[in-house]
Design an enzyme around this catalytic site. Structure first.
Site: not given
Length: 320
Positions: A146, A203-204, A207-208, A227, A264
């Site tokens: 994606k 990502g955020s 979202g995760g 992550e 990060c």
């Protein structure tokens, strides 16, 4: 960016499920050879890739050059691990009749189609042709990417590189698919599809966590390797502050603003004992932050989130 339809996604997943049966019959040497070929293909991508990525992300060309080399290295390193058989973690416990213990053999195998979500801050190493994609294919799992909407052209170029190798090896098209779109519904649809066996996300936290929750609500829950955002606390002992408060402030600000604060490793919390050394550190911190040169953020979404937080903080100050 063109929005992928559910019909297109269903077809891609169907193709990936068929390709999984093919990958199960490939040897570790077949897959290692494929991975090395992908590394060669990415390495051969010229200045255009760096220029496009720079235009889409505003990341410096030097940083992108290094990340491209890192990505190539990931594919070759993982190919070596696959060829050696290390990743299988094969274990053989021979039968011990005197203990009434049978023969036991255990090793890792591919589980099926995997969905991977591209990251915004690493357009090469943690996105379309990143380490997640390399390791999944190395393990014998077809990949459905994606693409991250922040760098669609970069993602397409990397996808084309992998697709070219798939065609050259005459492997099934479903070994690797590239899906685009900006809606959250696409990610949810992919994650809850019954033929998807795992998800990888960088990502955020929001979202995760959303993908994690969807995966766990399935009739057959699947793993989500995520992550996500972190706080990264820094603990400063008294003696350190006494001896180098000003130096530490300079180093702290450099880390805080690295990549416009989007790495990060960004230190989110500073913890120390109250006192004059800490006061020196805070004062030095205020001076150093004034010297930071403004820079472009990776994409519009990050800027909008930053502006919302800034307005929220201003409103809180007004209420005090």
């Amino acid at each position: 960016m063109e929005e992928a339809s559910t019909q297109n996604i269903d077809r891609r997943i169907e193709m990936a499920a068929e390709a999984f049966q093919f990958l199960k019959n490939t040897t570790i040497h077949d897959r290692a050879e494929f991975m090395n070929a992908v590394a060669d293909q990415i390495e051969a991508l010229g200045e255009e890739l760096l220029t496009v990525a720079h235009a889409e992300t505003s990341l410096p060309l030097a940083r992108l050059t290094g990340e491209k080399a890192r990505t190539v290295g990931q594919w070759r390193s993982y190919a070596k691990a696959v060829a050696s058989g290390i990743y299988t973690e094969a274990r053989l416990d021979l039968a011990q009749p005197e203990k009434q213990k049978g023969d036991l053999r255990k090793y890792n195998v591919g589980i099926g189609p995997v969905v991977i979500f591209g990251a915004s801050n690493f357009p090469f190493a943690f996105s379309t042709a990143g380490g997640d994609t390399a390791s999944a294919i190395g393990a014998g799992c077809p990949v459905i990417i994606k693409a991250h909407p922040a760098h669609p052209q970069t993602s397409q170029m990397m996808a084309d590189a992998i697709t070219a190798v798939v065609k050259a090896f005459e492997w099934p098209e479903g070994v690797f698919s590239h899906i685009t779109g900006t809606s959250y519904e696409i990610g949810a649809y992919l994650t809850q599809h019954p033929d998807i066996r795992a998800v990888a996300f960088t990502g955020s936290f929001n979202g995760g966590k959303a993908l994690f929750d969807i995966a766990n609500r399935r009739k057959d829950p699947i793993p989500v390797f995520a992550e996500m955002g972190s706080i990264n606390p820094v603990f400063a002992f008294q003696k350190l502050l006494e001896n180098k408060a000003e130096t530490l402030a300079k180093e702290y600000i450099a880390s805080l603003t690295l990549g416009v604060g989007q790495f990060c490793t960004n230190p989110g919390v500073f913890i120390s004992l109250k006192g004059k050394p800490l006061d020196r550190f805070i004062n030095a911190l205020k001076e150093e932050i004034q010297n930071v040169v403004p820079a472009k953020m990776l994409h519009k979404g990050i800027l909008e989130s930053f502006e919302k937080i800034k307005i929220l903080q201003q409103n809180r100050q007004m209420l005090k």
